[in-house]
Design an enzyme around this catalytic site. Structure first.
Site, mmCIF file in Angstrom:
data_model
loop_
_atom_site.group_PDB
_atom_site.id
_atom_site.type_symbol
_atom_site.label_atom_id
_atom_site.label_comp_id
_atom_site.label_asym_id
_atom_site.label_seq_id
_atom_site.Cartn_x
_atom_site.Cartn_y
_atom_site.Cartn_z
ATOM 1 N N ARG A 137 0.861 -1.188 0.000
ATOM 2 C CA ARG A 137 0.000 0.000 0.000
ATOM 3 C C ARG A 137 0.896 1.236 0.000
ATOM 4 N NH1 ARG A 137 -2.620 0.778 5.582
ATOM 5 N NH2 ARG A 137 -0.541 1.546 6.012
ATOM 6 N N HIS A 206 -8.258 6.247 5.084
ATOM 7 C CA HIS A 206 -7.761 6.296 6.461
ATOM 8 C C HIS A 206 -8.190 7.652 7.013
ATOM 9 C CE1 HIS A 206 -4.689 5.531 9.665
ATOM 10 N NE2 HIS A 206 -4.550 6.858 9.625
ATOM 11 N N HIS A 301 -39.699 6.172 27.854
ATOM 12 C CA HIS A 301 -38.887 5.287 27.005
ATOM 13 C C HIS A 301 -39.010 3.823 27.427
ATOM 14 C CE1 HIS A 301 -36.110 8.194 24.833
ATOM 15 N NE2 HIS A 301 -36.994 8.940 25.459
HETATM 16 C C1 HCA Z 1 1.253 8.240 10.586
HETATM 17 C C2 HCA Z 1 0.258 8.974 9.686
HETATM 18 C C3 HCA Z 1 -0.841 8.128 9.123
HETATM 19 C C4 HCA Z 1 -0.332 7.192 8.038
HETATM 20 C C5 HCA Z 1 -1.391 6.396 7.362
HETATM 21 C C6 HCA Z 1 -0.867 5.378 6.387
HETATM 22 C C7 HCA Z 1 -1.871 9.132 8.582
HETATM 23 O O1 HCA Z 1 0.977 8.146 11.780
HETATM 24 O O2 HCA Z 1 2.260 7.794 10.110
HETATM 25 O O3 HCA Z 1 0.333 5.130 6.335
HETATM 26 O O4 HCA Z 1 -1.693 4.793 5.652
HETATM 27 O O5 HCA Z 1 -2.872 9.354 9.239
HETATM 28 O O6 HCA Z 1 -1.591 9.715 7.540
HETATM 29 O O7 HCA Z 1 -1.439 7.375 10.164
HETATM 30 CU CU CU Z 2 -3.308 8.036 10.829
#
Ligand code: HCA
Ligand code: CU
Length: 387
Positions: A137, A206, A301
Site C-alpha cells: 500500500r 484512512h 422510554h
Molecule cells: C502516521 C500517519 C498516518 C499514516 C497512514 C498510512 C496518517 O501516523 O504515520 O500510512 O496509511 O494518518 O496519515 O497514520
Molecule cells: Cu493516521
C-alpha cells in the site's frame, strides 16, 4: 439500503495507529491476544506495527506475522529500503509505505516532487522484488490537503512500481461530507484519474476524527468505491484518533449489507481487552459497545421499549451479542420498576408497594446513582420491614 453493495475489506490498525495514542502501550502477549481476536472477528488486514520504531515492536510484528492468521498481517514503513528490510524480516504479508507529497512538506525536506516520487517508486519496486506476493500500500500522507496533481502523480507512479493499494489519508480529519472537501468526490476523482491511466489499484481510506467526522468520511469514501477501510478499537490513534472499528462494522453489516462473514459478537470481548490494557475506559455512552448503548432509562422510554425495544432502538443489540437493558434511577416510571421486580422474582408485588419502591428508586437516582437488581432487593426488604 440496496443489497448489491461492493465487498469491502477491513483493516484494523489498533496495534499501529492505536498505539500512537499518548501513553498507550501493549505488551507483546497482549498484542498477540488482540490480533487473535481481530482475526476471529474476520478482519482482512491487521496492521501490527512499525518495526523500525522499537525492537519490541519489531518482535511483536514478527510474532503476529508468524501466527498463520487468516487475516493478512502488515507492517508500517517509511519510504526507506531499511524499513522495508526490517518489515520483511518480520515475515509480513502486507506493507504500508507512507510519504507526504504536499508542497510544504517537500520543501521542508528539501526534495522536489520528482525526486520524492522516484524514491517512493524505488522502495515499492524493491519490496515487490524481494517478495512478489507482498501486498503493498502506498499512502500519500495528508493526501486530502496536498495538491491533487502531486497525489495523482505519486499514486500513478506507485501503482506502476507495483503498489496494490493507494490509501487516501485524511491525516488531520479535515474532510466534511457535503462540502467541497468531501471524500466521496475525492475518491471518485482519484479513481477516474487512475482509470484514465489504465491503473486500478484498490483504494483505501484512512480517516482521522479531529472533527468527529471520521466515520462519516469513511462511509463517503466507501460509497465512492473505496475497497479498504481503516479503523481501530475505540478509534484509538493520534489526537482524536480515527474511525471506530465496532461502529464501522455494525453500520457496514446492519445498514449496508456489506459483509455477512464477520463475528461481531466477539467485539465486546475485544473492546474490554483493549480498554483494560490501554488504561482507557470505554465511555458509557459509546455507541454499540458502551455500557449504556442499549439501556433505556426515562419512564416514557422504558414503557415503550418494554413493549417493543424498536420504539427506542434502531440497532439490534444481538448483532454484537448484547441485550437491551432497563436502568432504574430518578427518571424511572412504574413499568421499569415492575419489569425489574419480575427479574428478582417479586412479580406479585401490589401496586401500592411498587409505588413506594419507585419513590425510593427515584430518591437514590437523584443522588446520581442507578439502582441495580441487587440494590433493588435491599430496597424491597427494607421497605417491607417498614410496613
Ligand atoms: C502516521 C500517519 C498516518 C499514516 C497512514 C498510512 C496518517 O501516523 O504515520 O500510512 O496509511 O494518518 O496519515 O497514520
Ligand atoms: Cu493516521
Amino acid at each position: 439500503m440496496g443489497s448489491v453493495t461492493p465487498k469491502v475489506s477491513l483493516l484494523d490498525t489498533t496495534l499501529r495507529e492505536g498505539e500512537q495514542t499518548p501513553g498507550v502501550y501493549f505488551d507483546v502477549h497482549i498484542k498477540v491476544a488482540i490480533a487473535d481476536l481481530l482475526n476471529e472477528i474476520g478482519l482482512d488486514i491487521i496492521e501490527a506495527g512499525h518495526p523500525a520504531v522499537t525492537d519490541e515492536i519489531q518482535h511483536a510484528v514478527e510474532e503476529i506475522a508468524g501466527r498463520n492468521l487468516h487475516a493478512r498481517v502488515g507492517a508500517h514503513a517509511r519510504s526507506l529500503k531499511a524499513d522495508v528490510d526490517l518489515a520483511l524480516e518480520c515475515g509480513v504479508q502486507f506493507l504500508g509505505i507512507f510519504y507526504c507529497v504536499a508542497e510544504e512538506r517537500l520543501t521542508h525536506h528539501s526534495k522536489g516532487l520528482t525526486q520524492a516520487v522516484e524514491q517512493i517508486s524505488q522502495v515499492i519496486s524493491y519490496a515487490k522484488a524481494l517478495k512478489p506476493d507482498l501486498v503493498v500500500r502506498y499512502t500519500p500522507e495528508d493526501a486530502v490537503r496536498s495538491s491533487f496533481e502531486n497525489v495523482i502523480f505519486a499514486a500513478s507512479e506507485a501503482a506502476h512500481a507495483g503498489a496494490d493499494v493507494i490509501s487516501i489519508a485524511d491525516t488531520t480529519g479535515f474532510m466534511i461530507p457535503g462540502t467541497k472537501h468531501n471524500l466521496y468526490d475525492y475518491v471518485s476523482r482519484l479513481k477516474d484519474e487512475l482509470a484514465k491511466r489504465s491503473l486500478s489499484p484498490r483504494i483505501a481510506v484512512h480517516c482521522h476524527n479531529d472533527r468527529g467526522l471520521a466515520l462519516a468520511n469513511a462511509l463517503d469514501g466507501y460509497r465512492a468505491g473505496a475497497e479498504i477501510i481503516d479503523a481501530s478499537v475505540m478509534g484509538l490513534g493520534e489526537r482524536a484518533g480515527i474511525v471506530d472499528l465496532a461502529i464501522l462494522l455494525a453500520v457496514l453489516v446492519n445498514d449496508f449489507n456489506a459483509r455477512d462473514d464477520l463475528r461481531l459478537n466477539k467485539l465486546p470481548e475485544l473492546y474490554h481487552l483493549v480498554s483494560k490494557y490501554s488504561g482507557l475506559p470505554i465511555p458509557v455512552n459509546f455507541p454499540v459497545i458502551g455500557e449504556n448503548a442499549f439501556t433505556h432509562c426515562a419512564g416514557v422510554h422504558t414503557q415503550a421499549a418494554l413493549k417493543n425495544p424498536l420504539h427506542y432502538q434502531s440497532l439490534d443489540p444481538s448483532i454484537v451479542g448484547r441485550k437491551s437493558k432497563i436502568a432504574l434511577d430518578h427518571m424511572s416510571g412504574l413499568s421499569a420498576v415492575r419489569y425489574s421486580l419480575d427479574q428478582i422474582g417479586e412479580e406479585n408485588t401490589d401496586r401500592a408497594f411498587a409505588l413506594r419502591i419507585l419513590e425510593k428508586v427515584k430518591e437514590v437516582g437523584q443522588r446520581g446513582r442507578t439502582v441495580d437488581l441487587t440494590e433493588l432487593k435491599y430496597i424491597v426488604r427494607y421497605l417491607s420491614e417498614q410496613s
